[in-house]
Design a protein around this motif. Structure first.
Motif, PDB file in Angstrom:
ATOM      1  N   ALA A 227       6.982   5.386   7.842  1.00 22.01           N
ATOM      2  CA  ALA A 227       7.863   4.534   7.043  1.00 22.01           C
ATOM      3  C   ALA A 227       7.117   3.299   6.550  1.00 22.01           C
ATOM      4  O   ALA A 227       6.303   2.715   7.262  1.00 22.01           O
ATOM      5  N   VAL A 228       7.404   2.914   5.322  1.00 22.04           N
ATOM      6  CA  VAL A 228       6.779   1.710   4.748  1.00 22.04           C
ATOM      7  C   VAL A 228       7.828   0.712   4.261  1.00 22.04           C
ATOM      8  O   VAL A 228       7.495  -0.274   3.624  1.00 22.04           O
ATOM      9  N   SER A 229       9.106   0.954   4.577  1.00 24.37           N
ATOM     10  CA  SER A 229      10.160   0.130   4.001  1.00 24.37           C
ATOM     11  C   SER A 229      10.115  -1.321   4.451  1.00 24.37           C
ATOM     12  O   SER A 229      10.579  -2.206   3.750  1.00 24.37           O
ATOM     13  N   ARG A 230       9.554  -1.593   5.634  1.00 30.17           N
ATOM     14  CA  ARG A 230       9.491  -2.978   6.106  1.00 30.17           C
ATOM     15  C   ARG A 230       8.173  -3.643   5.723  1.00 30.17           C
ATOM     16  O   ARG A 230       7.915  -4.774   6.111  1.00 30.17           O
ATOM     17  N   LEU A 231       7.333  -2.933   4.998  1.00 33.28           N
ATOM     18  CA  LEU A 231       6.031  -3.477   4.647  1.00 33.28           C
ATOM     19  C   LEU A 231       6.021  -3.935   3.190  1.00 33.28           C
ATOM     20  O   LEU A 231       6.186  -5.106   2.908  1.00 33.28           O
ATOM     21  N   GLY A 232       5.824  -3.015   2.277  1.00 33.91           N
ATOM     22  CA  GLY A 232       5.791  -3.405   0.876  1.00 33.91           C
ATOM     23  C   GLY A 232       4.623  -4.352   0.595  1.00 33.91           C
ATOM     24  O   GLY A 232       3.733  -4.495   1.426  1.00 33.91           O
ATOM     25  N   PRO A 233       4.603  -4.986  -0.551  1.00 30.70           N
ATOM     26  CA  PRO A 233       5.547  -4.856  -1.667  1.00 30.70           C
ATOM     27  C   PRO A 233       5.465  -3.501  -2.372  1.00 30.70           C
ATOM     28  O   PRO A 233       4.435  -2.837  -2.331  1.00 30.70           O
ATOM     29  N   GLY A 234       6.554  -3.144  -3.041  1.00 30.17           N
ATOM     30  CA  GLY A 234       6.643  -1.837  -3.650  1.00 30.17           C
ATOM     31  C   GLY A 234       5.624  -1.584  -4.739  1.00 30.17           C
ATOM     32  O   GLY A 234       5.167  -0.455  -4.928  1.00 30.17           O
ATOM     33  N   ARG A 235       5.228  -2.630  -5.454  1.00 30.80           N
ATOM     34  CA  ARG A 235       4.270  -2.430  -6.548  1.00 30.80           C
ATOM     35  C   ARG A 235       2.860  -2.174  -6.041  1.00 30.80           C
ATOM     36  O   ARG A 235       1.982  -1.822  -6.819  1.00 30.80           O
ATOM     37  N   PHE A 236       2.619  -2.365  -4.749  1.00 31.54           N
ATOM     38  CA  PHE A 236       1.329  -1.984  -4.187  1.00 31.54           C
ATOM     39  C   PHE A 236       1.243  -0.467  -4.049  1.00 31.54           C
ATOM     40  O   PHE A 236       0.152   0.077  -3.924  1.00 31.54           O
ATOM     41  N   LEU A 237       2.384   0.197  -4.068  1.00 32.67           N
ATOM     42  CA  LEU A 237       2.434   1.662  -4.041  1.00 32.67           C
ATOM     43  C   LEU A 237       2.488   2.233  -5.448  1.00 32.67           C
ATOM     44  O   LEU A 237       1.818   3.213  -5.759  1.00 32.67           O
ATOM     45  N   VAL A 238       3.305   1.642  -6.301  1.00 24.92           N
ATOM     46  CA  VAL A 238       3.426   2.057  -7.702  1.00 24.92           C
ATOM     47  C   VAL A 238       3.362   0.799  -8.555  1.00 24.92           C
ATOM     48  O   VAL A 238       4.382   0.148  -8.808  1.00 24.92           O
ATOM     49  N   PRO A 239       2.167   0.408  -9.022  1.00 23.37           N
ATOM     50  CA  PRO A 239       2.029  -0.874  -9.732  1.00 23.37           C
ATOM     51  C   PRO A 239       2.642  -0.893 -11.120  1.00 23.37           C
ATOM     52  O   PRO A 239       2.975  -1.961 -11.639  1.00 23.37           O
ATOM     53  N   GLY A 240       2.801   0.280 -11.757  1.00 21.71           N
ATOM     54  CA  GLY A 240       3.331   0.277 -13.110  1.00 21.71           C
ATOM     55  C   GLY A 240       2.396  -0.472 -14.044  1.00 21.71           C
ATOM     56  O   GLY A 240       1.178  -0.284 -14.029  1.00 21.71           O
ATOM     57  N   ASP A 241       2.958  -1.392 -14.851  1.00 22.13           N
ATOM     58  CA  ASP A 241       2.143  -2.140 -15.806  1.00 22.13           C
ATOM     59  C   ASP A 241       1.402  -3.316 -15.170  1.00 22.13           C
ATOM     60  O   ASP A 241       0.740  -4.084 -15.868  1.00 22.13           O
ATOM     61  N   LEU A 242       1.481  -3.459 -13.845  1.00 23.70           N
ATOM     62  CA  LEU A 242       0.779  -4.546 -13.153  1.00 23.70           C
ATOM     63  C   LEU A 242      -0.538  -4.084 -12.530  1.00 23.70           C
ATOM     64  O   LEU A 242      -1.143  -4.817 -11.753  1.00 23.70           O
ATOM     65  N   GLU A 243      -0.969  -2.879 -12.867  1.00 23.93           N
ATOM     66  CA  GLU A 243      -2.233  -2.359 -12.335  1.00 23.93           C
ATOM     67  C   GLU A 243      -3.364  -3.351 -12.593  1.00 23.93           C
ATOM     68  O   GLU A 243      -3.650  -3.711 -13.734  1.00 23.93           O
TER      69      GLU A 243
END
Length: 483
Positions: A227-243
């Motif tokens: 589980a990663v729900s208490r870690l994040g942030p989510g954009r570190f997994l899927v950065p989208g346009d913030l790559e």
């Protein structure tokens, strides 16, 4: 000079009267008739958001498999069409691409669409005949614009960060890394931290290294089923346009003793955490989540049960924390919207992939779902929104069968599994009626719900796709607007 409570009450009454003029009410009434209904498809990664959105669009375009959508059952639903998105800055949901993947094309077998990597929107237009005779005389045919908002499930994790500090997040994240099987995966990242002094002056190369190392650890955890729900942030997994953006160049750090020097690694990481929290998460919430009218919360309960009781508890915690950031209540009437703005007034909690569970146990899956979201649902109902739970499969990939084994007639599921040419019959384990007993059995590895692939012939010209209770889900989410 102090103002008495009665003076303040009179002042508020005069302000309200100015807002509730006949012109304002007329304008609000017109906007309610023309304003799109925004449905947010909410759920953590791999909960089935892309499949759900694709299946909903297909079902509304070809409603022959929607017997429990009341407007369809009454013969009042005229039809639906795809439309251009209303917001030119949001990419269109790739409905045709996802449907082709489900159908199988260019000689390939049917498969599941790729996970969502960016925010997208699908706009549909629906036409129907009103149920009431008076309404039919006023307007014999009515129209609704439905906007379905899809986004990476990983981004939902960020809502739990809105009220957190960098120090608290770092302390909890670093403590978590040293526990259980996660400790082995965290070894490279923790070893790098050992070489750093958080109070030392910051530099861009080191900060970028830390961000990449933290992202690599999160991805490794998810790949390993942790589980990663208490870690994040989510954009570190899927950065989208913030790559590659500097706002993602940080990681959790141990807090230095004494005063934190300005410009230090710790100070700059904390600053970027706050920038991420306020500018990325806050802006995304204001521009998209805060404008939702309806919400479906998708939960892959079979997957969590297969992963064990810890995964189910982590899922519950993640949902409770993230849903607490949304605005719920009845703010859609003319006066209600003037006073409180847009709020979500209907929520569906859907246990997805119900086809992985034998049909006779779907009521038990629903009961487990109710238990999982009980706290969140209670808070949402208190605010005035309607909630419902359902066990659904937006796309039915498996069927329930019985198979004899050692003299026992077992409830099984049959479907297509990757790497096998013929459909397989699988006994996933019996789901107990008591949710507490189900969690206990999950802790002992008592479940193995297989990820079936879509069957051949799922998409046929002029027909909707096979599903489980998608029509009931739609009736709860939009049925009242088709009255």
């Amino acid at each position: 000079m102090s103002t008495s409570p009665f003076d303040r009450l009179g002042l508020e009454a005069r302000r309200l009267a100015r807002r509730l003029t006949p012109e304002a009410l007329a304008e609000e009434a017109a906007s309610l008739l023309d304003r799109p209904l925004r449905l947010g498809v909410t759920g953590l990664a791999r909960s089935g958001k892309t499949v759900f959105t694709t299946a909903v669009a297909r079902a509304l375009l070809f409603p022959d498999r929607l017997p429990f959508l009341q407007a369809r059952a009454d013969g009042r639903l005229i039809g639906a069409e795809l439309r251009r998105p209303g917001d030119p800055e949001i990419p269109r949901f790739a409905y045709e691409t996802h449907l082709a993947r489900l159908a199988g094309s260019d000689g390939e077998m049917p498969g599941w669409p790729a996970s969502t990597r960016m925010l997208s929107q699908l706009r549909m237009g629906l036409r129907w005949k009103p149920a009431g005779m008076v309404d039919r005389r006023i307007r014999p045919v009515r129209e609704l614009t439905l906007d379905i908002i899809d986004y990476p499930g990983e981004w939902l994790l960020d809502l739990a960060l809105i009220e957190r500090s960098f120090a608290d997040w770092s302390a909890e994240a670093l403590a978590t890394l040293r526990q259980g099987p996660r400790a082995e995966l965290a070894r490279p990242f923790l070893a790098r931290l050992e070489t750093l002094d958080p109070a030392a002056p910051a530099d861009d190369v080191t900060l970028a290294e830390l961000g990449q190392g933290w992202s690599a650890h999160l991805i490794a955890c998810r790949t390993a089923g942790l589980a990663v729900s208490r870690l994040g942030p989510g954009r570190f997994l899927v950065p989208g346009d913030l790559e590659g953006a500097p706002v993602l160049a940080f990681s959790p750090l141990p807090e230095p003793k004494g005063r934190v020097p300005s410009g230090s690694l710790y100070a700059v990481a904390a600053e970027r955490f706050d920038q991420y929290r306020k500018r990325i998460v806050g802006r995304f919430f204001r521009e998209h989540f805060a404008r939702l009218d309806r919400q479906v919360v998708l939960v892959d309960l079979p997957g969590a049960l297969s992963a064990g009781a810890d995964a189910v508890e982590d899922l519950k915690l993640a949902l409770t924390e993230s849903l607490g950031a949304f605005r719920y209540g009845r703010g859609h009437g003319m006066i209600g919207r003037l006073l409180s703005g847009v709020r979500i007034d209907r929520v569906l909690f859907a246990a997805t992939k119900a086809d992985q569970v034998p049909a006779a146990q779907h009521a038990r899956l629903d009961a487990l779902m109710q238990s999982l979201v009980a706290d969140a649902a209670r808070a949402i109902r208190f605010e005035g929104a309607e909630t419902r739970t359902l066990a659904i499969a937006a796309v039915k990939a498996a069927e329930s069968v019985f198979a004899e084994h050692d003299g026992r007639n077992l409830a099984c599921v049959r479907g297509r599994i990757a790497g096998r040419k013929r459909p397989s019959v699988v006994y996933p384990g019996e789901l107990p009626a008591d949710p507490a007993e189900a969690l206990a059995r999950a802790a002992g590895g008592g479940f193995d719900f297989p990820p079936f692939l879509p069957p051949e012939g799922l998409v046929r010209d002029g027909h909707g796709m096979a599903h489980i209770r998608l029509d009931q889900a739609l009736d709860h989410l939009i049925g009242d607007r088709l009255g």
